[in-house]
Design an enzyme around this catalytic site. Structure first.
Site, PDB file in Angstrom:
ATOM      1  N   LYS A 197       0.848  -1.207   0.000  1.00  0.00           N
ATOM      2  CA  LYS A 197       0.000   0.000   0.000  1.00  0.00           C
ATOM      3  C   LYS A 197       0.880   1.252   0.000  1.00  0.00           C
ATOM      4  O   LYS A 197       2.092   1.172   0.246  1.00  0.00           O
ATOM      5  CB  LYS A 197      -0.895  -0.013   1.243  1.00  0.00           C
ATOM      6  CG  LYS A 197      -0.129  -0.002   2.572  1.00  0.00           C
ATOM      7  CD  LYS A 197      -1.054  -0.250   3.758  1.00  0.00           C
ATOM      8  CE  LYS A 197      -0.256  -0.305   5.061  1.00  0.00           C
ATOM      9  NZ  LYS A 197      -1.120  -0.695   6.204  1.00  0.00           N
ATOM     10  N   ARG A 255     -10.581   0.028  14.573  1.00  0.00           N
ATOM     11  CA  ARG A 255     -10.502   0.858  13.370  1.00  0.00           C
ATOM     12  C   ARG A 255     -11.636   0.426  12.436  1.00  0.00           C
ATOM     13  O   ARG A 255     -12.605   1.142  12.293  1.00  0.00           O
ATOM     14  CB  ARG A 255      -9.109   0.685  12.725  1.00  0.00           C
ATOM     15  CG  ARG A 255      -8.821   1.646  11.626  1.00  0.00           C
ATOM     16  CD  ARG A 255      -7.340   1.665  11.254  1.00  0.00           C
ATOM     17  NE  ARG A 255      -6.834   0.398  10.711  1.00  0.00           N
ATOM     18  CZ  ARG A 255      -5.583   0.220  10.301  1.00  0.00           C
ATOM     19  NH1 ARG A 255      -4.704   1.228  10.369  1.00  0.00           N
ATOM     20  NH2 ARG A 255      -5.172  -0.943   9.824  1.00  0.00           N
ATOM     21  N   HIS A 308      -6.239  -7.367  12.837  1.00  0.00           N
ATOM     22  CA  HIS A 308      -5.008  -6.561  12.829  1.00  0.00           C
ATOM     23  C   HIS A 308      -4.621  -6.240  14.261  1.00  0.00           C
ATOM     24  O   HIS A 308      -5.471  -5.861  15.074  1.00  0.00           O
ATOM     25  CB  HIS A 308      -5.262  -5.272  12.035  1.00  0.00           C
ATOM     26  CG  HIS A 308      -4.021  -4.492  11.726  1.00  0.00           C
ATOM     27  ND1 HIS A 308      -2.873  -5.065  11.252  1.00  0.00           N
ATOM     28  CD2 HIS A 308      -3.758  -3.171  11.805  1.00  0.00           C
ATOM     29  CE1 HIS A 308      -1.955  -4.127  11.051  1.00  0.00           C
ATOM     30  NE2 HIS A 308      -2.461  -2.973  11.375  1.00  0.00           N
ATOM     31  N   ARG A 348       1.096 -11.039   6.924  1.00  0.00           N
ATOM     32  CA  ARG A 348       1.050  -9.801   6.132  1.00  0.00           C
ATOM     33  C   ARG A 348       2.273  -8.959   6.472  1.00  0.00           C
ATOM     34  O   ARG A 348       2.347  -8.328   7.518  1.00  0.00           O
ATOM     35  CB  ARG A 348      -0.226  -8.998   6.444  1.00  0.00           C
ATOM     36  CG  ARG A 348      -1.517  -9.730   6.173  1.00  0.00           C
ATOM     37  CD  ARG A 348      -2.720  -8.805   6.258  1.00  0.00           C
ATOM     38  NE  ARG A 348      -2.826  -8.061   7.501  1.00  0.00           N
ATOM     39  CZ  ARG A 348      -3.448  -8.503   8.585  1.00  0.00           C
ATOM     40  NH1 ARG A 348      -4.064  -9.680   8.579  1.00  0.00           N
ATOM     41  NH2 ARG A 348      -3.497  -7.760   9.665  1.00  0.00           N
ATOM     42  N   TYR A 363      16.683  30.974   5.726  1.00  0.00           N
ATOM     43  CA  TYR A 363      15.556  31.783   6.210  1.00  0.00           C
ATOM     44  C   TYR A 363      15.604  31.953   7.723  1.00  0.00           C
ATOM     45  O   TYR A 363      15.787  30.979   8.455  1.00  0.00           O
ATOM     46  CB  TYR A 363      14.236  31.101   5.848  1.00  0.00           C
ATOM     47  CG  TYR A 363      13.921  31.072   4.382  1.00  0.00           C
ATOM     48  CD1 TYR A 363      13.828  32.257   3.648  1.00  0.00           C
ATOM     49  CD2 TYR A 363      13.701  29.872   3.728  1.00  0.00           C
ATOM     50  CE1 TYR A 363      13.515  32.225   2.292  1.00  0.00           C
ATOM     51  CE2 TYR A 363      13.390  29.838   2.382  1.00  0.00           C
ATOM     52  CZ  TYR A 363      13.300  31.016   1.663  1.00  0.00           C
ATOM     53  OH  TYR A 363      12.993  30.981   0.336  1.00  0.00           O
ATOM     54  N   CYS A 416      14.830  24.571   3.403  1.00  0.00           N
ATOM     55  CA  CYS A 416      13.941  25.271   2.472  1.00  0.00           C
ATOM     56  C   CYS A 416      13.105  24.254   1.706  1.00  0.00           C
ATOM     57  O   CYS A 416      13.277  23.047   1.858  1.00  0.00           O
ATOM     58  CB  CYS A 416      14.745  26.112   1.483  1.00  0.00           C
ATOM     59  SG  CYS A 416      16.008  27.149   2.242  1.00  0.00           S
ATOM     60  N   MET A 417      12.228  24.743   0.831  1.00  0.00           N
ATOM     61  CA  MET A 417      11.399  23.828   0.050  1.00  0.00           C
ATOM     62  C   MET A 417      12.247  22.961  -0.885  1.00  0.00           C
ATOM     63  O   MET A 417      12.015  21.771  -1.033  1.00  0.00           O
ATOM     64  CB  MET A 417      10.383  24.624  -0.770  1.00  0.00           C
ATOM     65  CG  MET A 417       9.377  23.752  -1.492  1.00  0.00           C
ATOM     66  SD  MET A 417       8.309  24.693  -2.580  1.00  0.00           S
ATOM     67  CE  MET A 417       7.349  25.640  -1.425  1.00  0.00           C
ATOM     68  N   ASP A 418      13.268  23.584  -1.491  1.00  0.00           N
ATOM     69  CA  ASP A 418      13.994  22.911  -2.574  1.00  0.00           C
ATOM     70  C   ASP A 418      15.495  22.763  -2.325  1.00  0.00           C
ATOM     71  O   ASP A 418      16.188  22.138  -3.123  1.00  0.00           O
ATOM     72  CB  ASP A 418      13.808  23.687  -3.874  1.00  0.00           C
ATOM     73  CG  ASP A 418      12.357  24.086  -4.072  1.00  0.00           C
ATOM     74  OD1 ASP A 418      11.502  23.180  -4.122  1.00  0.00           O
ATOM     75  OD2 ASP A 418      12.073  25.300  -4.117  1.00  0.00           O
TER      76      ASP A 418
HETATM   77  C1  LIG Z   1      -0.385  -1.657   6.997  1.00  0.00           C
HETATM   78  C2  LIG Z   1      -0.973  -2.926   7.451  1.00  0.00           C
HETATM   79  C3  LIG Z   1      -0.158  -4.066   7.612  1.00  0.00           C
HETATM   80  C4  LIG Z   1       1.350  -4.025   7.543  1.00  0.00           C
HETATM   81  O1  LIG Z   1       1.860  -3.542   8.787  1.00  0.00           O
HETATM   82  P1  LIG Z   1       3.448  -3.471   9.020  1.00  0.00           P
HETATM   83  O2  LIG Z   1       3.579  -2.971  10.419  1.00  0.00           O
HETATM   84  O3  LIG Z   1       3.960  -2.491   8.020  1.00  0.00           O
HETATM   85  O4  LIG Z   1       3.970  -4.822   8.802  1.00  0.00           O
HETATM   86  C5  LIG Z   1      -0.787  -5.279   7.871  1.00  0.00           C
HETATM   87  N1  LIG Z   1      -2.126  -5.355   8.017  1.00  0.00           N
HETATM   88  C6  LIG Z   1      -2.939  -4.268   7.902  1.00  0.00           C
HETATM   89  C7  LIG Z   1      -4.403  -4.431   8.090  1.00  0.00           C
HETATM   90  C8  LIG Z   1      -2.391  -3.022   7.639  1.00  0.00           C
HETATM   91  O5  LIG Z   1      -3.182  -1.949   7.552  1.00  0.00           O
END
Ligand SMILES: *Cc1c(COP(=O)(O)O)cnc(C)c1O
Length: 371
Positions: free
Chosen positions: A36, A135, A165, A219, A263, A310-312
């Site tokens: 992601k 969540r 999760h 995951r 700045y 700075c920005m750049d």
């Molecule tokens: C982002 C996410 C992960 C990965 O988590 P890490 O700490 O980067 O391994 C796994 N499961 C869900 C639902 C997530 O949102």
């Protein structure tokens, strides 16, 4: 023309980090790579295609349907799980692209059923269970019963998986195991209704630290990119950072003691100071709050960043670098000589986590892929 400021993505390190994780997995445990948010800043298409071609992962996860569609459009064929909420508007596109959605309400299941039936397809979903993160997900038995009734009534929706999760798996074994207990109780109900979905819960921290919580699939997110979720343990983890961020000296001058830099003149030289300018700033994702705190590697030496970022552009004190010259390489994240700056180090100074530092590298910074 290659812009001087760039990020090097060393793709083989992804495989190294996956192999390290797989050595901790029971044989047969499936492996999901979380890509992601543009693969945590590393490039979702390049990382997705590379991992698919390597044959080392079973599934991908993204946060939103758009990310999944981008992967499909680039030719990725592995299953792609959308971890967040799929809005009703997105259901047709998700079904058409064979993306897998997380679901936790009856309405979601019925919406997938309607569209899958209409388009002559099967909608693939994983049930999301809320075991303590609060969540998204199914929160209680009554909600789960209603959801399972919906599945019974929806032949075009396939419950491929079920997941939860962890909220504190990098720091709290007790709460993590409490979540696992709640998860197991939900799983029992799902199985009692005759469903046999793939079960997964472990993020990077749980994959590395809780072998008993691996279930059927893990995951793997941040650790794929070479960082332990707990920065204190990154160094000893054996993980290899995948991204380096590199720039060069674009201008060089010596200022006398008493002169200020950038700045607000927030840096005042206490001695005659050799000042290098680098063509990188918060527009590239080098956070302005790092002003006066971060180091940059030049000539194998740690050089303090000076004056407001700075920005750049930004300035660095290179008084201690012998023979320093315009064009010299400057490493913001990565190795140079015997020195190394990690995303954890930058995160600590910016009061955040490695995740956000990697993600902050902006679109203006070209990614160079090493295979
Ligand atoms: C982002 C996410 C992960 C990965 O988590 P890490 O700490 O980067 O391994 C796994 N499961 C869900 C639902 C997530 O949102």
């Amino acid at each position: 023309m290659l812009r001087g400021t760039h990020a090097v993505i060393h793709l083989p390190a992804l495989l190294k980090n996956i192999r390290l994780a797989k050595r901790r997995l029971k044989p047969g445990t499936k492996f999901l790579a979380v890509i992601k948010a543009n693969a945590y800043g590393h490039g979702i298409v390049e990382v997705g295609k590379y991992l698919e071609q390597s044959g080392i992962v079973d599934m991908f996860a993204v946060a939103i349907p758009e990310e999944g569609a981008r992967l499909r459009n680039s030719g990725v064929t592995l299953p792609i799980l959308i971890l967040g909420v799929t809005d009703p508007d997105h259901v047709p596109g998700v079904v058409a692209k064979d993306l897998t959605s997380a679901v936790f309400t009856e309405e979601q299941v019925f919406a997938f059923e309607r569209w899958a039936k209409l388009s002559g397809k099967t909608a693939h979903v994983h049930i999301k269970l809320d075991t303590g993160m609060h969540r998204i997900g199914v929160t209680d038995d009554a909600m789960l019963d209603g959801l399972l009734d919906a599945f019974d009534a929806c032949p075009h929706v396939s419950m491929d998986g079920v997941f939860t999760h962890f909220a504190k798996s990098e720091s709290d074994p007790e709460f993590t195991h409490l979540q696992a207990q709640r998860f197991d109780a939900f799983l029992k109900k799902i199985r009692a209704r005759g469903y046999q979905p793939i079960v997964h819960a472990a993020n990077s921290a749980a994959t590395l630290d809780f072998p008993e919580l691996q279930y059927d699939m893990v995951r793997f997110g941040i650790a794929l990119y070479g960082y332990h979720p707990d920065p204190k343990r990154s160094a000893g983890s054996g993980l290899t950072p995948v991204m380096s961020v590199i720039t060069y000296i674009s201008n060089l001058k010596t200022i006398p003691a008493g002169e200020g830099v950038s700045y607000g003149l927030r840096f005042i030289a206490s001695r005659p100071t050799r000042v290098a300018t680098l063509p990188v700033g918060y527009g590239d994702g080098y956070k302005r709050c790092l002003t006066g705190k971060a180091d940059v590697l030049i000539g194998g030496i740690r050089c303090p960043q000076i004056g407001t970022i700075c920005m750049d552009q930004m300035m660095v004190d290179v008084s201690d670098v012998p023979g320093v010259a315009v064009g010299d390489e400057a490493v913001l994240i990565g190795r140079q000589g015997n020195e190394r700056i990690t995303a954890d180090e930058i995160a600590d100074k910016a009061n955040t986590i490695s995740y956000e530092i990697l993600l902050s590298v902006s679109d203006r910074v070209p990614r160079i892929y090493e295979k």
